[in-house]
Motif scaffolding. Structure first.
Motif, PDB file in Angstrom:
ATOM      1  N   ALA A 135       1.240  -0.948   0.335  1.00 40.44           N
ATOM      2  CA  ALA A 135      -0.275  -0.094  -0.093  1.00 40.44           C
ATOM      3  C   ALA A 135       0.627   0.798   0.054  1.00 40.44           C
ATOM      4  O   ALA A 135       0.264   2.251  -0.429  1.00 40.44           O
ATOM      5  CB  ALA A 135      -0.782  -0.068   1.307  1.00 40.44           C
ATOM      6  N   GLY A 136       1.991   1.390   0.781  1.00 33.97           N
ATOM      7  CA  GLY A 136       3.025   2.361   0.485  1.00 33.97           C
ATOM      8  C   GLY A 136       3.378   3.266   0.968  1.00 33.97           C
ATOM      9  O   GLY A 136       3.139   3.834   1.799  1.00 33.97           O
ATOM     10  N   LYS A 137       3.514   1.684   3.069  1.00 34.68           N
ATOM     11  CA  LYS A 137       3.631   2.236   4.320  1.00 34.68           C
ATOM     12  C   LYS A 137       4.940   2.916   4.067  1.00 34.68           C
ATOM     13  O   LYS A 137       4.754   4.419   5.387  1.00 34.68           O
ATOM     14  CB  LYS A 137       3.991   1.255   5.155  1.00 34.68           C
ATOM     15  N   THR A 138       5.785   2.814   3.480  1.00 34.19           N
ATOM     16  CA  THR A 138       7.356   3.919   3.788  1.00 34.19           C
ATOM     17  C   THR A 138       6.920   5.371   3.236  1.00 34.19           C
ATOM     18  O   THR A 138       7.594   5.748   3.428  1.00 34.19           O
ATOM     19  CB  THR A 138       8.331   2.770   2.275  1.00 34.19           C
ATOM     20  N   THR A 139       6.547   5.396   1.821  1.00 34.11           N
ATOM     21  CA  THR A 139       5.919   6.377   1.507  1.00 34.11           C
ATOM     22  C   THR A 139       5.415   7.107   2.205  1.00 34.11           C
ATOM     23  O   THR A 139       5.345   8.311   2.295  1.00 34.11           O
ATOM     24  CB  THR A 139       5.637   6.031  -0.040  1.00 34.11           C
ATOM     25  N   PHE A 140       4.596   6.577   3.202  1.00 38.16           N
ATOM     26  CA  PHE A 140       3.417   7.721   4.049  1.00 38.16           C
ATOM     27  C   PHE A 140       4.393   7.587   5.200  1.00 38.16           C
ATOM     28  O   PHE A 140       4.669   8.772   5.835  1.00 38.16           O
ATOM     29  CB  PHE A 140       2.986   6.391   4.320  1.00 38.16           C
ATOM     30  N   ALA A 141       5.362   6.492   5.999  1.00 37.19           N
ATOM     31  CA  ALA A 141       6.319   7.509   6.914  1.00 37.19           C
ATOM     32  C   ALA A 141       7.220   8.526   6.364  1.00 37.19           C
ATOM     33  O   ALA A 141       6.750   9.610   7.432  1.00 37.19           O
ATOM     34  CB  ALA A 141       6.846   5.949   6.936  1.00 37.19           C
ATOM     35  N   LEU A 142       7.685   8.326   5.243  1.00 35.03           N
ATOM     36  CA  LEU A 142       8.600   9.272   4.895  1.00 35.03           C
ATOM     37  C   LEU A 142       7.812  10.356   4.542  1.00 35.03           C
ATOM     38  O   LEU A 142       8.378  11.702   5.175  1.00 35.03           O
ATOM     39  CB  LEU A 142       9.533   8.682   3.637  1.00 35.03           C
TER      40      LEU A 142
END
Length: 656
Positions: free
Chosen positions: A103-110
């Motif tokens: 889903a894009g957890k890394t993108t959201f976190a950054l």
């Protein structure tokens, strides 16, 4: 920002930005003209430095439209924007996001780090495995954040070259006080936070290390139980059974992602394969099948035997998977495959099996290899067909070209299963921004527990909880190193894999449905891969379901037939002549053979299920049913007789 630091990019930096952007606006793609703007990705007013690593070339309209926001925020998916807004309004230091793999957890976190970092002195990212340290650092660089993935506890403090560090839970557990100092006024991201609950000492270390952080963002792929070791900073609430489960501030599951217009994930098909294993247990030769609902212990032993590389089962599964991958590569030339093995010894043997089948050695990534992380990264960026691993690719690793997989492990933990599925459902976009339309396939053994997990993936039952790997012979947590074969059980042989069921969109099709779909696909000139056969079965079931409904409706005048087209799997009515006078629309007439086929298939599915679950002999049950409606053979039954048979067998199945 120091008072004397300049705000504008100089001439040389503007040229560098122009060349990096290839002369096009990095927002809209228009050709850049004289007077283009050198823009701060992280705005100057929000602490962004005037350096080319924080710069981009924009046309004046895009720069004015962007204003004081970041381009990153404008690139976020809808769910990520909603989550960032929710985090902005969250008053406390803890914020937890549960989002399906891919889903894009890394993108959201950054994006969250970028958004909140002005009030934080350091950034600390904690991950489960060493490989993920580099993946996070690489991703952070795209946000103008510099993270140190090689940080050692002996360093004691963050090198001023970096904005923060990426470390493992193991490193934090070994010296939590190093991170206690570092996390004072820090933004901390706990990736796959359930790992902090694997050992009580890890949870205690996380609490000690990060209790003084300014902001703590917790990420996970699925809800989890508190068990006897609640994880620090995680909120819990009782489920309908009174069991404490993790409570998220934002939840975005696979079902949400599958229907999301952003094209977040791709569909996935699960062919479930059965087979028979033969093993020696204390001098006694025993045989059993993988799909055994009456004796789960025997089913697990059969699976372990089937996974033995010297048998026939696992090589035949790998053969099927490779055929599917070859077909997938016709449409997606760099499509890749992944085999998840239960231990390193088997991973090596499976690599040998693949080499004999394909004539090409796969990439082998196991923890005893010091270059395993580099191999995974190289595979992600290559066109190599196959990767064999144990657990190194189960979590967080981003390889969107993976399309075909083989579950060759006896682990039945739902959390691990979801993590592996996440490797296959990630989408990627074309240069024009369109998501790919490929469909993933993961071959699984037909253990009833595995089939249920596959069905739950797409139905997304609330509070899908991770189960500890439970095994009657193998200690929980095994799978990293040596053989998982229980003492006293020696694999002797296994049969070739046999289709038991295929799961798509949470629905299950048994062998008769798949055989019929395979016949249709073949007749239409298509290669009968697991994917297109599954969709053919789904379409056939839809047509038959419609037929069954219409079969009980009053007779109507002849109406259009249905066109079955595998190239475009939909039902398309052939347009009828315009009526002479306006009339109410009539239900399309369905030929009797479709009614018969639909009724017989429904009866057969229920009969087979009853035979397996209630231990009834197939021929005896069929004979009794036929006698009840007065037919010698099912093929001779009329539609009213089949309808009566369906009513009888449905009542029997429900215990009436």
């Amino acid at each position: 920002m120091s008072a004397g630091e300049r705000r504008a990019f100089n001439g040389g930096e503007r040229i560098a930005l122009y060349l990096t952007a290839d002369g096009r606006c990095e927002a809209c793609g228009a050709d850049l003209e004289t007077g283009f703007h050198g823009d701060h990705v992280i705005p100057y007013s929000r602490g962004g430095v005037t350096d080319v690593v924080n710069g981009q070339a924009l046309c004046p309209p895009c720069n004015r439209k962007k204003g004081n926001s970041t381009m990153t925020q404008r690139r976020l998916r809808a769910w990520q924007k909603r989550a960032l807004d929710a985090m902005d309004l969250s008053p406390g230091p803890n914020f937890m996001v549960t989002a399906t793999p891919g889903a894009g957890k890394t993108t959201f976190a950054l994006a969250a780090v970028e958004h909140f970092r002005r009030g934080c002195r350091n950034i600390v990212i904690v991950v489960p495995t060493s490989h993920l340290r580099y993946q996070w650092a690489n991703a952070a660089a795209q946000f103008g954040l510099q993270l140190d993935p090689k940080f050692e506890n002996s360093n004691l403090a963050v090198n001023r070259t970096y904005d923060g560090v990426v470390v493992t839970y193991g490193a934090v557990a070994s010296q939590p006080h190093v991170y206690r100092r570092m996390s004072q006024s820090a933004f901390v991201v706990l990736d796959e936070v359930h790992h902090a609950g694997e050992d009580r000492s890890w949870g205690n270390a996380v609490k000690t290390a990060f209790q003084n952080a300014t902001k703590r963002l917790l990420l996970t792929g699925t809800p989890f139980r508190s068990d006897d070791n609640p994880i620090p900073f995680v909120a819990y609430e009782p489920d309908e059974n009174g069991i404490l489960v993790s409570k998220s501030d934002v939840q975005y599951n696979y079902g949400d992602a599958l229907v999301d217009s952003d094209g977040v994930v791709r569909p996935i098909v699960f062919p479930a394969l059965d087979g028979e294993g033969t093993w020696d247990a204390g001098g006694v030769t025993t045989s059993g099948r993988i799909h055994n609902e009456q004796d789960p212990k025997e089913a697990k032993r059969a699976l372990r035997t089937a996974l033995a590389p010297d048998g026939k089962w696992i090589p035949s599964v790998i053969e099927q998977a490779h055929r599917d991958l070859i077909d997938a590569r016709k449409e997606t030339p760099d499509a890749g495959g992944l085999i998840i093995a239960e231990d390193q010894a088997k991973a090596k043997r499976y690599a040998e099996v693949l080499t004999s089948i394909t004539g090409r050695a796969p990439v082998l990534a196991i923890s005893e290899d010091p270059f395993a992380s580099d191999k995974i990264t190289a595979f992600a960026n290559s066109r190599d067909p196959w990767l064999v691993a144990v657990k190194m690719v189960s979590e967080g690793v981003d390889i969107p070209r993976l399309i075909v997989g083989v579950w060759a492990t006896n682990v039945e933990a739902e959390l691990f299963f979801r993590q592996v599925v996440g490797r296959f459902v990630r989408t990627r976009r074309s240069p024009s921004g369109e998501p790919d339309t490929s469909i993933a396939t993961l071959f699984i053994p037909s253990l009833p527990s595995m089939i249920q997990m596959a069905k739950k993936i797409e139905r997304e039952i609330d509070h899908a909880l991770s189960d500890k790997a439970k095994d009657d012979d193998v200690p929980a947590g095994n799978g990293g190193g040596g053989s998982t074969q229980p003492q006293g059980i020696i694999p002797l042989d296994s049969t070739r894999a046999e289709h038991h069921a295929t799961i798509l969109s949470g629905e299950q099709w048994l062998t008769p449905s798949i055989e019929e779909a395979t016949r249709r696909v073949t007749e239409l000139g298509f290669t009968p891969t697991s994917t297109n056969v599954a969709f053919a079965a789904k379409l056939t079931a839809k047509i038959m379901s419609e037929a069954a409904v219409v079969a009980q409706a009053p007779a109507v005048p002849a109406a259009p037939g249905m066109l079955f087209d595998m190239a475009t799997p939909t039902t398309e009515p052939v347009a009828p002549p315009a009526p002479a006078a306006p009339a109410a629309p009539a239900a399309p007439a369905v030929p009797n053979y479709k009614k018969v086929s639909a009724l017989r298939q429904q009866i057969n599915i229920i009969v087979k299920r009853m035979c397996k679950t209630k231990g009834i002999e197939y021929s005896a049950l069929n004979g009794e049913l036929n006698r009840r409606v007065g037919v010698e053979k099912r093929e001779k039954a009329t539609i009213p007789q089949l309808e009566e048979l369906l009513r009888i067998v449905t009542d029997m199945d429900r215990g009436r």
